[in-house]
Motif scaffolding. Structure first.
Motif: not given
Length: 182
Positions: A8, A57, A61, A83, A86, A91, A94, A107
């Motif tokens: 992410l 959202s 997804e 994003d 994110s 997060s 999802m 991340r």
């Protein structure tokens, strides 16, 4: 099948998130490493939004899950996902739903100074949105800095090339190593 993994890439507007997000796959491609990329700006883009989902959202997804199914069918197990937000808490759920339980999540929060981000934005925003984008970027920078997940790596972008930034992002994943484990 290999464990699914996602990197992410978050950050304020003007930080270079999209540019770095496209350089990471370029470097992976050069190394012959299989991967896929999703830029969230291309998911959930419907107008008007559903009445029960004003931020789209659920459709985002659902789009991610559908795209990921296609990538998995091709044998992919690594995803680069860019994003702004994110890296915020919540997060992971999802990605667990869209990519499957146990997905490995890395991340990275790209950062830029309050001088750099507006300068970059002024080079790309040629319409009437510049002031709004600069103000929103500053708000998001504070939000992300204060609330990013504790395991989020911060990668500074000021005064650095996109090649250097992408190399740092790939270092975080370990995807260039034999076996590609993080």
């Amino acid at each position: 099948m290999d464990r699914c993994e996602v990197l992410l890439i978050g950050g304020r507007a003007g930080v270079g998130r999209t540019t770095a997000g496209w350089e990471v796959p370029d470097q992976l491609r050069e190394a012959g490493i299989a991967h896929a990329i999703v830029e969230v700006d291309y998911l959930g883009q419907v107008h008007p939004p559903p009445a029960d989902d004003p931020h789209c959202s659920a459709i985002t997804e659902a789009d991610l899950a559908a795209v990921w199914r296609n990538y998995v069918a091709l044998g992919h197990h690594r995803l680069i996902y860019t994003d702004t937000v994110s890296v915020l808490p919540g997060s992971a759920a999802m990605f667990e739903r869209a990519m499957g339980p146990g997905v490995g999540i890395g991340r990275a929060l790209l950062t830029a100074s309050d001088a750099t981000a507006p300068a970059r934005l002024s080079a790309r925003e040629i319409g009437s949105a510049l002031d709004r984008e600069v103000a929103g970027s500053a708000r998001k920078a504070r939000l992300l800095d204060e609330h990013a997940q504790p395991d989020t790596a911060r990668v500074a972008t000021d005064g650095r090339t996109v090649v250097e930034i992408a190399a740092d992002l790939l270092e975080l994943t370990g995807w260039r190593e034999p076996g590609g484990a993080r």
